[in-house]
Design a protein around this motif. Structure first.
Motif, short mmCIF file in Angstrom:
data_model
loop_
_atom_site.label_atom_id
_atom_site.label_comp_id
_atom_site.label_asym_id
_atom_site.label_seq_id
_atom_site.Cartn_x
_atom_site.Cartn_y
_atom_site.Cartn_z
N ARG A 1 0.83 -1.21 0.00
CA ARG A 1 0.00 0.00 0.00
C ARG A 1 0.87 1.26 0.00
N VAL A 2 1.95 1.17 -0.75
CA VAL A 2 2.87 2.30 -0.81
C VAL A 2 2.20 3.51 -1.47
N ARG A 3 1.28 3.27 -2.42
CA ARG A 3 0.60 4.41 -3.05
C ARG A 3 -0.24 5.17 -2.02
N THR B 1 -6.65 11.62 4.13
CA THR B 1 -6.69 11.01 5.46
C THR B 1 -6.89 9.51 5.34
N TYR B 2 -6.58 8.80 6.42
CA TYR B 2 -6.80 7.35 6.47
C TYR B 2 -8.26 7.03 6.18
N GLY C 1 -9.75 2.03 -0.73
CA GLY C 1 -8.38 1.65 -0.41
C GLY C 1 -8.32 1.01 0.96
N GLY C 2 -7.21 1.20 1.63
CA GLY C 2 -7.09 0.67 2.98
C GLY C 2 -7.19 -0.84 3.02
N ILE C 3 -7.95 -1.34 3.99
CA ILE C 3 -8.08 -2.77 4.23
C ILE C 3 -8.55 -3.50 2.98
#
Length: 402
Positions: A78-80, A90-91, A99-101
């Motif tokens: 998840r480098v992008r 933000t997360y 994205g994320g999980i």
């Protein structure tokens, strides 16, 4: 007499971590091992005979470190997203955009068990090099029955092949998968009616976890899942109060959870409830650092209410791609203002408590497993002192070098 014990480790200093307020130091100490357990501990001048003697040469010996919260089995990068956060996202925004999980879910679903095992081996080797002998590994990147089972099988295989202690945690309630985005209750029912019984039947999960946050599962949904897990005889853990205060710490206390983890936004009411219920906190400074959070866990409240503070890497692709326990110790001291003694207790004595292993792990006490980390340092505080440094010179599991 000669050969009384299998091995004796002598010629160094011991941080037993059996002292509630310090390191439990025995200077110029020795430890005797028989059948993989500590059989004797005391001054080197009184060390018993053994078939084999290991000279510590002035090094410090601590209990093997316990990484009690990881997501070690996963595929993909998840480098992008790392770049996106630095560009201002933000997360929560990344997660809501798919994205994320869910990004890691897609890669993990596509990976074979062999591919996941190879990746997990590489991460585990780095943990072992930093003194870790026991690792908790969560599922939660499959989010369907077959993929979740696949992850837990890989975790168990990793422990068998590498000779470390692995405790597995089912985290099906990590995120709502895309196929259920329009009917999240159907996914909660799937967890309760199919996933949990399958995990229990196959004996693949030692505990059940949930991500109780505004972007994941509500306290009401979490409570339903925990009730079902408890009926199946499974202990629970909780990702709690990381992004906001939803009363996750109090919810964990309600169920007598093994631990409540993160807790940056936990209220005093939640912390007090955890103290009364004897539920340890698992603090994750790697995620705090990586996400550039600004609200630290309420350490003073945890001290006030007698909540044990464990530490862990939270090793995962998106929010804490960290495989160095000494670095986590330094972060806990510099970011959370924990003392070096508290930090080391967090990855030994309190880490064991967070996995239900206090009777057998976490301190150098006669009868416990002979899991050791050996450090070339002048004092135990030095283990947490230099960020990026690793003074571990050997890791021992059950009396044998890893």
């Amino acid at each position: 007499m000669q050969g009384e014990f299998d091995t004796v480790w002598t010629g160094g200093h011991l941080a037993t971590m059996a002292d509630e307020t310090g390191y439990g130091v025995i200077e110029n100490g020795a430890v005797a091992v028989q059948d993989g357990r500590i059989a004797w501990i005391g001054p080197a001048s009184q060390a018993p005979a053994a078939l084999k003697v290991h000279e510590l040469k002035g090094a410090w010996l601590t209990p093997g470190l316990i990484d009690c919260h990881t997501h070690l089995v996963y595929a993909g990068s998840r480098v992008r997203e790392f770049e996106m956060r630095l560009e201002g996202a933000t997360y929560e925004e990344i997660a809501r955009a798919g994205g994320g999980i869910l990004s890691t879910m897609r890669a993990t679903r596509e990976a074979t068990e062999d591919e996941l095992l190879d990746l997990a081996h590489a991460r585990a080797e780095k943990l072992i090099a930093g003194g870790v002998t026991t690792v908790e590994i969560k599922s939660g990147y499959g989010l369907d029955l077959d993929s979740e089972l696949k992850m837990l099988r890989v975790a168990r295989t990793l422990g068998e092949e590498r000779g470390i202690e692995v405790k597995t945690t089912f985290l099906g309630a990590h995120a709502v998968p895309p196929e259920h985005k329009d009917d999240r209750d159907a996914y909660v029912r799937l967890i309760i009616d199919q996933m949990l019984p399958a995990m229990a039947a196959e004996g693949l999960a030692d505990a059940v976890d949930a991500f109780c946050e505004s972007i994941a599962f509500t306290p009401a949904e979490t409570r339903r899942i925990f009730k079902a897990a408890t009926k199946l005889g499974l202990r629970v853990k909780l990702h709690a109060d990381q992004l906001g205060d939803l009363g996750g710490g109090a919810l964990a206390a309600e169920f007598g959870a093994l631990s409540a983890d993160h807790l940056e936004h936990a209220s005093e009411e939640s912390i007090a409830a955890m103290g009364r219920a004897g539920v340890p906190a698992v603090l994750l400074p790697g995620a705090f650092y990586f996400l550039r959070e600004t609200v630290a866990p309420p350490i003073a409240l945890m001290r006030k209410h007698g909540v044990g503070m464990a530490l862990a890497t939270d090793c995962n692709a998106g929010t804490s791609p960290i495989t160095s326990m000494p670095l986590i110790l330094n972060m806990a001291c510099t970011l959370f203002r924990m003392t070096p003694a508290e930090a080391l207790a967090g990855v030994t004595r309190h880490g064991a408590a967070a996995l239900g292993l206090s009777a057998t792990h976490g301190t150098l006490v006669v009868g416990k497993v002979a899991d050791f980390a050996i450090w070339k340092v002048a004092s135990p505080a030095e283990i947490a002192y230099a960020p990026g440094d690793n003074a571990c010179i050997a890791t021992v599991k059950g009396g044998q070098f890893l």
